[in-house]
Design a protein around this motif. Structure first.
Motif, PDB file in Angstrom:
ATOM      1  N   ALA A 308       0.810  -1.221   0.000  1.00  0.00           N
ATOM      2  CA  ALA A 308       0.000   0.000   0.000  1.00  0.00           C
ATOM      3  C   ALA A 308       0.843   1.269   0.000  1.00  0.00           C
ATOM      4  N   ARG A 309       2.117   1.134   0.463  1.00  0.00           N
ATOM      5  CA  ARG A 309       2.962   2.331   0.504  1.00  0.00           C
ATOM      6  C   ARG A 309       4.219   2.187  -0.373  1.00  0.00           C
ATOM      7  N   GLY A 310       4.318   1.062  -1.110  1.00  0.00           N
ATOM      8  CA  GLY A 310       5.395   0.906  -2.077  1.00  0.00           C
ATOM      9  C   GLY A 310       6.778   0.735  -1.486  1.00  0.00           C
ATOM     10  N   ALA A 311       6.873   0.266  -0.239  1.00  0.00           N
ATOM     11  CA  ALA A 311       8.189   0.064   0.390  1.00  0.00           C
ATOM     12  C   ALA A 311       8.762  -1.282  -0.036  1.00  0.00           C
ATOM     13  N   ASN A 312      10.098  -1.382  -0.019  1.00  0.00           N
ATOM     14  CA  ASN A 312      10.690  -2.702  -0.225  1.00  0.00           C
ATOM     15  C   ASN A 312      10.781  -3.418   1.119  1.00  0.00           C
ATOM     16  N   ALA A 313      11.297  -4.640   1.130  1.00  0.00           N
ATOM     17  CA  ALA A 313      11.291  -5.452   2.348  1.00  0.00           C
ATOM     18  C   ALA A 313      12.059  -4.785   3.486  1.00  0.00           C
ATOM     19  N   THR A 314      13.223  -4.218   3.183  1.00  0.00           N
ATOM     20  CA  THR A 314      14.039  -3.576   4.217  1.00  0.00           C
ATOM     21  C   THR A 314      13.338  -2.344   4.761  1.00  0.00           C
ATOM     22  N   GLN A 315      12.786  -1.528   3.876  1.00  0.00           N
ATOM     23  CA  GLN A 315      12.089  -0.312   4.298  1.00  0.00           C
ATOM     24  C   GLN A 315      10.870  -0.640   5.157  1.00  0.00           C
ATOM     25  N   SER A 316      10.148  -1.710   4.806  1.00  0.00           N
ATOM     26  CA  SER A 316       8.936  -2.053   5.562  1.00  0.00           C
ATOM     27  C   SER A 316       9.295  -2.419   7.001  1.00  0.00           C
ATOM     28  N   GLY A 317      10.455  -3.072   7.195  1.00  0.00           N
ATOM     29  CA  GLY A 317      10.901  -3.374   8.558  1.00  0.00           C
ATOM     30  C   GLY A 317      11.159  -2.117   9.356  1.00  0.00           C
ATOM     31  N   LEU A 318      11.807  -1.137   8.716  1.00  0.00           N
ATOM     32  CA  LEU A 318      12.100   0.130   9.396  1.00  0.00           C
ATOM     33  C   LEU A 318      10.822   0.915   9.684  1.00  0.00           C
ATOM     34  N   MET A 319       9.839   0.814   8.775  1.00  0.00           N
ATOM     35  CA  MET A 319       8.603   1.591   8.918  1.00  0.00           C
ATOM     36  C   MET A 319       7.715   1.086  10.049  1.00  0.00           C
ATOM     37  N   THR A 320       7.958  -0.165  10.524  1.00  0.00           N
ATOM     38  CA  THR A 320       7.167  -0.679  11.655  1.00  0.00           C
ATOM     39  C   THR A 320       7.832  -0.385  12.999  1.00  0.00           C
ATOM     40  N   LEU A 321       8.950   0.364  12.972  1.00  0.00           N
ATOM     41  CA  LEU A 321       9.647   0.691  14.216  1.00  0.00           C
ATOM     42  C   LEU A 321       8.769   1.406  15.258  1.00  0.00           C
ATOM     43  N   PRO A 322       7.833   2.303  14.854  1.00  0.00           N
ATOM     44  CA  PRO A 322       7.007   2.961  15.870  1.00  0.00           C
ATOM     45  C   PRO A 322       6.245   1.977  16.763  1.00  0.00           C
ATOM     46  N   MET A 323       5.748   0.873  16.179  1.00  0.00           N
ATOM     47  CA  MET A 323       5.032  -0.104  16.999  1.00  0.00           C
ATOM     48  C   MET A 323       5.978  -0.766  17.991  1.00  0.00           C
ATOM     49  N   MET A 324       7.181  -1.154  17.520  1.00  0.00           N
ATOM     50  CA  MET A 324       8.154  -1.776  18.417  1.00  0.00           C
ATOM     51  C   MET A 324       8.616  -0.799  19.493  1.00  0.00           C
ATOM     52  N   ALA A 325       8.731   0.484  19.110  1.00  0.00           N
ATOM     53  CA  ALA A 325       9.121   1.508  20.084  1.00  0.00           C
ATOM     54  C   ALA A 325       8.064   1.636  21.178  1.00  0.00           C
ATOM     55  N   GLY A 326       6.790   1.618  20.767  1.00  0.00           N
ATOM     56  CA  GLY A 326       5.706   1.685  21.752  1.00  0.00           C
ATOM     57  C   GLY A 326       5.744   0.514  22.707  1.00  0.00           C
ATOM     58  N   LEU A 327       5.952  -0.680  22.140  1.00  0.00           N
ATOM     59  CA  LEU A 327       6.007  -1.900  22.965  1.00  0.00           C
ATOM     60  C   LEU A 327       7.179  -1.824  23.941  1.00  0.00           C
ATOM     61  N   LEU A 328       8.361  -1.450  23.443  1.00  0.00           N
ATOM     62  CA  LEU A 328       9.573  -1.443  24.255  1.00  0.00           C
ATOM     63  C   LEU A 328       9.542  -0.365  25.328  1.00  0.00           C
ATOM     64  N   ILE A 329       9.269   0.869  24.926  1.00  0.00           N
ATOM     65  CA  ILE A 329       9.339   1.994  25.867  1.00  0.00           C
ATOM     66  C   ILE A 329       8.293   1.861  26.966  1.00  0.00           C
ATOM     67  N   ILE A 330       7.039   1.616  26.559  1.00  0.00           N
ATOM     68  CA  ILE A 330       5.958   1.587  27.541  1.00  0.00           C
ATOM     69  C   ILE A 330       6.080   0.374  28.469  1.00  0.00           C
ATOM     70  N   SER A 331       6.454  -0.800  27.928  1.00  0.00           N
ATOM     71  CA  SER A 331       6.579  -1.977  28.794  1.00  0.00           C
ATOM     72  C   SER A 331       7.705  -1.785  29.799  1.00  0.00           C
ATOM     73  N   THR A 332       8.788  -1.106  29.397  1.00  0.00           N
ATOM     74  CA  THR A 332       9.909  -0.853  30.316  1.00  0.00           C
ATOM     75  C   THR A 332       9.498   0.117  31.419  1.00  0.00           C
ATOM     76  N   VAL A 333       8.872   1.217  31.027  1.00  0.00           N
ATOM     77  CA  VAL A 333       8.462   2.236  32.007  1.00  0.00           C
ATOM     78  C   VAL A 333       7.425   1.672  32.981  1.00  0.00           C
ATOM     79  N   VAL A 334       6.403   1.021  32.426  1.00  0.00           N
ATOM     80  CA  VAL A 334       5.329   0.480  33.270  1.00  0.00           C
ATOM     81  C   VAL A 334       5.856  -0.631  34.178  1.00  0.00           C
ATOM     82  N   GLY A 335       6.768  -1.467  33.654  1.00  0.00           N
ATOM     83  CA  GLY A 335       7.360  -2.516  34.475  1.00  0.00           C
ATOM     84  C   GLY A 335       8.063  -1.951  35.700  1.00  0.00           C
ATOM     85  N   GLY A 336       8.821  -0.869  35.492  1.00  0.00           N
ATOM     86  CA  GLY A 336       9.507  -0.226  36.615  1.00  0.00           C
ATOM     87  C   GLY A 336       8.526   0.340  37.625  1.00  0.00           C
ATOM     88  N   VAL A 337       7.441   0.933  37.154  1.00  0.00           N
ATOM     89  CA  VAL A 337       6.423   1.514  38.047  1.00  0.00           C
ATOM     90  C   VAL A 337       5.736   0.418  38.858  1.00  0.00           C
TER      91      VAL A 337
END
Length: 563
Positions: A308-337
């Protein structure tokens, strides 16, 4: 009065281990988990190349993916039960060895049958690592302190999930696809050695064990047939067909027989008494939609980025980083709390709401939606998954008896994988029908765009007629925009269909009993339970002896009390 100076590394309040000792114990475990994720994701971008080289068809492509998911799902509760009976350190190393040896052999595959067979064995090892990682954590760290270490697992998961496809694409383009299966070997050797040296687990009390072989066979038969039916229906045969009828008959018969067996055997694979525990039952319900969100987004987001956005395989991996960032950052912060405050339920409820909202927002995307907005939606979805996934396991581990911790932990992972695998198959069928319908609606526009290209258009028309889609980013603009718009809205409809499942998670976690997190590890809880039982037994025996040994005193005491 003398005061000793503060020690260099203060012991943890709950288990007497220093923070450094806990990290050392977890290092090999985290590396093993990284190996399994890397080896599983590294081939995703190279599968089209692999199948072309091995002369595989679309059915083989489906089975290469399904075989691993199926074996992982079926084997997870088996490993969990074994962890309650045998040495968990040895089992972890065994699972890692099985996984990596199968991966190495897969690298020498000469045809798709051999590749699929090795992917099944890979799945068996992956099921062990999935179950045992959570169980071993409970051996080392108490529920109260486990939150702050969850971020490490989130980081490993994010790096493996995002890094795998990037590394796989690079290896396939620059060396050879076979090296994707060998890359995990050195990491695995180091992980096995580190687990041997650094992971020190309390010994299980020796007892006579019996393995529920009948339960294993029946569960494997029922679940495998269910997953095969869901993944193949609509492609290999119609949903309403004789094949569907006999496959569902096998599923019902096998699972009904499994329930009967589990009620009778001394060491059931999945003790059905666990479902009397409200936290476990609600945890299972909540895990199903988390599985759909976790597995589904990874599959369909990649398709959205590429188609849908015309990315190649490598680009598509990079473009999903926001979801992984949300998972990583929030789970780390909430775990500490959670570790600091001991409060967990409010974050699980919030996470389930974010997960649901994120799914609905992803249902609004189109091929030309501002990518910043798409990134925000992915971050919200990732944050929701990060807050719910690990903390649901934490709540269940905290609520069950230490003797059942293994089967309870793997039970949650099993239903999460089952929900994810079934969900991806059903949502994949939904995507296929949506694409067909929308392609039909845009047939005239597409025909006109192709006709305007002359000779080049004939090649594209032939490819589309054969059911394959060329690399979207390489298509001429007139055709590309139509293909992107079709896939953009089709992928969005998949998220819209999946989103209502989020309400199931919200309902499940809202009704979870808000139990205080224990400050004891699994071994400490078992020792405390044993001491409590010994005291109660001694007290009962003492009371019986005093009553039996001096009946006159008892009678006179009774008479005195009557007077």
């Amino acid at each position: 009065m003398s005061h000793s100076s503060a020690p260099a590394a203060a012991p943890l309040s709950d288990n007497g281990m220093t923070h450094r000792e806990v990290l050392q114990s977890l290092t090999g475990l985290l590396l093993g988990m990284f190996v399994s994720i890397l080896a599983g994701t590294v081939v995703s971008t190279s599968l089209p190349v692999i199948l072309a080289d091995l002369n595989g068809d679309q059915t083989a492509y489906t089975w290469v993916i399904t075989a691993t998911l199926l074996a992982t799902t079926v084997s997870t509760p088996i490993w969990g039960k074994l962890a309650d009976l045998f040495d968990r350190k040895m089992l972890t190393q065994l699972a890692l060895v099985i996984f990596v040896l199968a991966s190495a052999v897969a690298g020498f595959s000469q045809d798709t049958s051999q590749l699929i067979a090795m992917r099944v064995v890979q799945g068996l090892g992956a099921g062990g690592l999935t179950a045992l990682t959570q169980i071993v954590m409970a051996d080392i760290i108490s529920p109260r302190e486990r939150g702050k270490y969850m971020g490490l697992f989130g980081a490993v998961m994010a790096v493996g999930t995002v890094g795998g496809p990037l590394v796989g694409g690079f290896i396939t383009d620059s060396i050879n696809w076979r090296w994707n299966f060998f890359i995990a070997l050195p990491f695995a050797v180091v992980a096995v050695i580190m687990i041997q040296k650094t992971l020190h687990l309390p010994k299980l009390a020796k007892r006579k064990v019996s393995i529920d072989y009948a339960g294993i066979v029946l569960l494997a038969t029922g679940v495998s047939t269910l997953l095969i039916w869901v993944s193949q229906a609509g492609h290999q045969f119609e949903w309403a067909s004789a094949t569907t009828a006999w496959m569902l008959a096998i599923v019902v018969a096998a699972l009904a027989a499994f329930v009967v067996v589990e009620l009778k055997v001394t060491e059931p694979l999945i003790p059905l008494t666990l479902f009397r525990n409200r936290t476990f039952t609600l945890g299972v319900l909540g895990s199903i939609s988390v599985g759909v969100a976790m597995f589904g987004t990874s599959v369909f987001l990649a398709q959205y980025m590429q188609l849908a956005r015309g990315a190649n395989a490598t680009q598509s991996g990079l473009m999903t980083l926001p979801m992984m960032a949300g998972l990583l950052i929030i789970s780390t912060v909430v775990g500490g709390v959670i570790t600091r405050t001991g409060k967990w339920k409010r974050y699980v409820v919030t996470g389930s709401v974010l997960l649901t909202v994120g799914m609905f927002l992803m249902g609004t995307i189109e091929y030309d939606t501002n990518f910043f907005l798409v990134s925000v939606y992915m971050f919200i979805l990732g944050a929701g998954v990060g807050m719910v996934m690990q903390n649901l396991v934490l709540a269940v581990q905290n609520a069950v008896s230490p003797q059942e911790l293994g089967v309870a932990s793997s039970g949650i992972a099993f239903f999460r994988s089952l929900g994810g695998t079934v969900g991806v198959s059903v949502l994949g069928a939904t995507l296929g029908s949506q694409v067909t319908e929308r392609m039909g609606e845009r047939a005239a526009d597409l025909g006109a765009a192709i006709a305007a290209l002359g000779e080049q258009g004939k090649e594209i028309a032939a490819a589309l007629a054969g059911g394959s889609i060329p690399a979207v980013h390489s298509l001429p603009e007139g055709v590309r925009v139509i293909i992107e718009s079709v896939y953009g809205s089709s992928v969005a409809s998949v998220f819209t269909v999946a989103a209502p499942l989020g309400f199931l998670t919200i309902l499940a976690v809202v009704f979870l009993p808000n139990l205080a997190l224990s400050r004891q590890t699994r071994q400490q809880r078992m020792e405390a339970d044993a001491q409590k039982a010994a005291v109660e037994t001694a007290g009962a025996e003492g009371a019986a002896e005093s009553l039996g040994g001096s009946p006159r005193a008892v009678e006179s005491g009774a008479a005195g009390s009557v007077k």
